[in-house]
Design a protein around this motif. Structure first.
Motif, PDB file in Angstrom:
ATOM      1  N   THR A  16     -65.559  57.884  95.034  1.00 34.44           N
ATOM      2  CA  THR A  16     -65.216  59.285  94.861  1.00 34.44           C
ATOM      3  C   THR A  16     -66.261  60.196  95.471  1.00 34.44           C
ATOM      4  O   THR A  16     -65.942  61.194  96.108  1.00 34.44           O
ATOM      5  CB  THR A  16     -65.100  59.593  93.346  1.00 34.44           C
ATOM      6  N   SER A  17     -67.541  59.835  95.250  1.00 35.47           N
ATOM      7  CA  SER A  17     -68.611  60.791  95.534  1.00 35.47           C
ATOM      8  C   SER A  17     -69.542  60.352  96.660  1.00 35.47           C
ATOM      9  O   SER A  17     -70.432  61.092  97.037  1.00 35.47           O
ATOM     10  CB  SER A  17     -69.456  60.989  94.278  1.00 35.47           C
ATOM     11  N   GLY A  18     -69.398  59.122  97.151  1.00 34.62           N
ATOM     12  CA  GLY A  18     -70.219  58.675  98.268  1.00 34.62           C
ATOM     13  C   GLY A  18     -71.488  57.944  97.865  1.00 34.62           C
ATOM     14  O   GLY A  18     -72.158  57.346  98.705  1.00 34.62           O
ATOM     15  N   LYS A  19     -71.868  57.985  96.601  1.00 31.73           N
ATOM     16  CA  LYS A  19     -73.137  57.366  96.193  1.00 31.73           C
ATOM     17  C   LYS A  19     -73.038  56.975  94.726  1.00 31.73           C
ATOM     18  O   LYS A  19     -72.485  57.731  93.922  1.00 31.73           O
ATOM     19  CB  LYS A  19     -74.252  58.410  96.390  1.00 31.73           C
ATOM     20  N   HIS A  43     -76.945  59.433  91.479  1.00 32.53           N
ATOM     21  CA  HIS A  43     -77.331  60.751  91.978  1.00 32.53           C
ATOM     22  C   HIS A  43     -76.544  61.210  93.202  1.00 32.53           C
ATOM     23  O   HIS A  43     -77.113  61.635  94.205  1.00 32.53           O
ATOM     24  CB  HIS A  43     -78.836  60.798  92.314  1.00 32.53           C
ATOM     25  N   PRO A  44     -75.225  61.160  93.132  1.00 34.65           N
ATOM     26  CA  PRO A  44     -74.445  61.729  94.233  1.00 34.65           C
ATOM     27  C   PRO A  44     -74.623  63.245  94.257  1.00 34.65           C
ATOM     28  O   PRO A  44     -74.890  63.852  93.222  1.00 34.65           O
ATOM     29  CB  PRO A  44     -73.005  61.366  93.876  1.00 34.65           C
ATOM     30  N   SER A  45     -74.474  63.842  95.423  1.00 35.28           N
ATOM     31  CA  SER A  45     -74.608  65.300  95.490  1.00 35.28           C
ATOM     32  C   SER A  45     -73.237  65.957  95.590  1.00 35.28           C
ATOM     33  O   SER A  45     -73.097  67.055  96.071  1.00 35.28           O
ATOM     34  CB  SER A  45     -75.497  65.685  96.679  1.00 35.28           C
ATOM     35  N   TRP A  46     -72.230  65.269  95.107  1.00 33.88           N
ATOM     36  CA  TRP A  46     -70.835  65.654  95.304  1.00 33.88           C
ATOM     37  C   TRP A  46     -70.354  66.695  94.293  1.00 33.88           C
ATOM     38  O   TRP A  46     -69.514  67.526  94.595  1.00 33.88           O
ATOM     39  CB  TRP A  46     -70.013  64.371  95.234  1.00 33.88           C
ATOM     40  N   ILE A  47     -70.903  66.642  93.083  1.00 30.50           N
ATOM     41  CA  ILE A  47     -70.508  67.643  92.083  1.00 30.50           C
ATOM     42  C   ILE A  47     -71.363  68.881  92.315  1.00 30.50           C
ATOM     43  O   ILE A  47     -72.586  68.824  92.301  1.00 30.50           O
ATOM     44  CB  ILE A  47     -70.708  67.105  90.655  1.00 30.50           C
ATOM     45  N   VAL A  48     -70.695  69.997  92.570  1.00 31.59           N
ATOM     46  CA  VAL A  48     -71.433  71.207  92.945  1.00 31.59           C
ATOM     47  C   VAL A  48     -70.921  72.383  92.118  1.00 31.59           C
ATOM     48  O   VAL A  48     -69.821  72.325  91.566  1.00 31.59           O
ATOM     49  CB  VAL A  48     -71.254  71.515  94.450  1.00 31.59           C
TER      50      VAL A  48
END
Ligand code: SF4
Lengths: 176, 474
Positions: B158-161, B164-169
């Protein structure tokens, strides 16, 4: 075959690096017969043992305990790896270095508290004035950067060490 | 003359802590204390940072539940921007939150607690870990590792990582879900559900073997707090705060995030970096309450998904007259929540809107203050920020899920120590049980504020003034 004695240590980090270690998933079971996890937050040993072949250290050095532990770990470990940006550069824990120890403690325990506002000081370790990366305290043999390092990087490093080579972390490097 | 026993570090938990047990002059346990030894300082050092950085920064409080911090933080930022996020973004945030509950609960149950449950509380400490379980019960260990991996894969797809994905902003998420990623999750769901059900079917009949632990593992009346939807259904992402008492009577309900500070106070104790929140109406320490899986199941009226709902009926039967009070049952509650989360993942992925656009609302700050609340795997998580004219953080307060349980964990270790620690002989099994009660709560102490000691089990003889008279180690 003698199993390789591995330890993982958690200083001032968020455990994300340890979680990335677990993200090796089934590969953990595949290497389980080659390694002895002699000390780690995941096992019950209370004393850091002698003659450890390889220790991964997560986190920066932020309090008396961290400092003391790191020195013991170094003296009982053949190869010491800084696992993740907090251990490598002090990263997020180091962000407090712009403030005095007193300022950050006051925020948490005086300003943001509603009962018995006071700074805890019994039994618990004392904060160091600044949070430091581990190479400032002891000799580090291997740096594995990343926040956290990719599970692939940890596995590559581990696999190389199991074969008796020193890994080249540059091949699996990631930033952030 | 009193004696002090120190367990340092507490192991197989997610954090840095030590426990001291004080014995009275008759050698009986007087009190046990949990000391959280790590302090991070987030509430201060975020000062001066742009508010948009807060989700990524505060995620670094915890590598086990970074998604919870990302969500509570992004929700506080949504409020600062005064935006309502797009529907698809809200669905994607829910999806990733369930994924985290699956991976985090799997870690707690399989990797950290199953050694006690399968190998025994009194088994050889050198083998009492997940690799020890793998050697004797390979199937179960494999299942646990697979289930945690599945949760982590949903997060990654979903988020690429994974961590600690940086996808939720602030304003939503920064990329829509691709059909390929959705399909890659969907094909694995039936295996995940099968593992969750198999584990519950194995665990439920063995619960009765742990009667001594059930009786003494933080088994006492207390309040329970969790988020619920307006109709009382369990909520993990949104909703408002409800508090029930030991009889499951509602004592506070529909408390909006912005009113948390009227409801909850935070007390400082001199021997721990972890503060002790309490229910203000009852004061400190009478306002003791518990959060997390056990609390959520006690607080809600229903789970709202068929498989989990039928498990909830059986769970309630553990204590038909009110709330389930023994913290040993956190384990069971956690397994039921895994099942529930998997069912919800299935529902979300079946809805076409999950692939929808847009997924992000863009705005400048429109308010000076924002509060975000969500249910982390370990309980209610609160982020509260204030900003200055330039959108820079001027003040922050975080109340971490594990903190809410601090009073209950302390009372729990005292209860279990009184039951199992007999001064004449302090067995390894007794000390492991004192730690095992902490594992029930699954505290995430890196969040809160860990200890690897050259000291292990130390028994210190101290006089009533705290002066050490003698000390032995084993
Ligand atoms: S490097 Fe990143 S993931 Fe590792 S402990 Fe530090 S903040 Fe956590």
């Amino acid at each position: 075959m003698n199993k390789i004695r591995i330890a993982t240590v958690w200083l001032d980090g968020c455990s994300g690096c340890h979680m990335s270690f677990l993200d090796m998933d089934e590969r953990l079971l595949a290497i389980a017969d080659q390694i002895d996890l002699v000390y780690s937050p995941l096992v019950d040993a209370k004393v850091f043992p002698e003659n450890v072949d390889l220790t991964f250290v997560e986190g920066a050095v932020s309090n008396d305990d961290d400092l003391h532990k790191l020195k013991i770990v170094r003296s009982r470990t053949r190869l010491l790896a800084a696992l993740g940006d907090c251990a490598v550069t002090s990263n997020v824990p180091g962000m407090r270095n712009y403030f005095s120890r007193d300022e950050i403690l006051r925020r948490a325990y005086l300003e943001n508290a509603s009962f018995n506002q006071s700074i805890p000081s019994e039994v618990i370790p004392r904060l160091l004035p600044k949070s430091k990366p581990i190479h400032e305290i002891v000799k580090v043999d291997l740096f594995v950067p990343g926040c956290p390092p990719h599970a692939e990087s940890i596995f590559t490093a581990l696999a190389a060490l199991l074969e008796g080579r020193l890994p080249d972390p540059g091949s699996t490097l990631r930033f952030g | 003359m009193t004696k002090l026993i120190t367990i340092d570090p507490v192991t197989r938990i997610e954090g840095h802590s030590r426990i001291t047990i004080r014995l009275d002059e008759h050698g009986e346990v007087d009190i046990a204390r949990l000391h959280i030894t790590q302090f991070r300082g987030f509430e201060k050092f975020v000062e001066g940072r742009p508010f948009q950085e807060m989700p990524s920064l505060t995620a670094r409080t915890c590598g086990i539940c970074p998604i919870s911090h990302l969500l509570a933080s992004a929700k506080a930022c949504d409020e600062i921007m005064a935006v309502r996020i797009p529907e698809s973004a809200a669905m994607l945030r829910r999806l990733i939150n369930y994924a985290q509950i699956i991976q985090s609960h799997a870690l707690s149950f399989f990797h950290l607690s199953s050694p006690d449950l399968l190998l025994g509380m009194d088994s050889d400490p050198a083998l009492r870990h997940i690799l020890g379980v793998a050697a004797k019960f390979p199937e179960l260990a494999k299942d646990g590792i697979w289930l945690r991996k599945f949760g982590q894969q949903i997060i990654e797809l979903t988020s690429g990582k994974r961590i600690h994905p940086s996808w939720i902003v602030p304003g939503g998420v920064n990329q829509a879900l691709s059909p390929e990623a959705r399909d890659a999750i969907v094909v694995q769901l039936s295996q995940a559900l099968a593992i969750a059900r198999k584990t519950l079917d194995w665990f439920k009949p063995v619960i009765s073997r742990f009667q001594d632990e059930i009786d003494s593992f933080a088994n006492f009346p207390s309040l329970f707090m969790a988020l619920v939807s307006p109709d009382g259904t369990i909520e993990h992402y949104d909703g408002s705060i409800r508090i029930v008492d030991a009889q499951r009577r509602i004592v506070a309900d529909q408390i909006a995030a912005c009113d948390y500070a009227d409801t909850i106070g935070e007390a400082v104790e001199a021997d721990s970096y972890l503060k002790s929140p309490y229910f203000k109406l009852l004061g400190y320490p009478q306002g003791i309450y518990r959060v997390g899986p056990l609390a959520r199941l006690n607080v809600c009226e229903r789970l709202g998904t068929p498989l989990a709902e039928s498990e909830l009926g059986q769970f309630r039967a553990l204590q038909p007259d009110g709330a389930v009070l023994s913290s040993f049952h956190y384990h069971c509650a956690r397994l039921i929540e895994i099942l529930h989360a998997l069912e919800r993942v299935g529902e979300l992925l079946a809805a076409p809107e999950i692939l929808g656009m847009p997924v992000r609302a863009i705005a400048n700050p429109n308010k000076r203050e924002g509060i975000g609340v969500s249910e982390a795997p370990r309980g209610t998580l609160i982020h509260h920020y204030r900003i200055d004219d330039n959108g820079l953080i001027s003040w922050a307060n975080l109340i971490i899920a594990t903190g809410h349980n601090n009073l209950a964990m302390n009372r729990g270790i005292t209860q279990v120590a009184k039951r199992f620690v007999k001064a004449a002989k302090i067995s390894e099994g007794a000390l492991n049980r004192v730690e095992a009660v902490i594992r029930c709560f699954d505290p995430c102490l890196s969040c809160s504020t860990h200890a690897l000691g050259q000291m292990m089990l130390r028994i210190e003889l101290v006089d009533p003034a705290g002066e050490m008279l003698d000390c032995c180690e084993r």
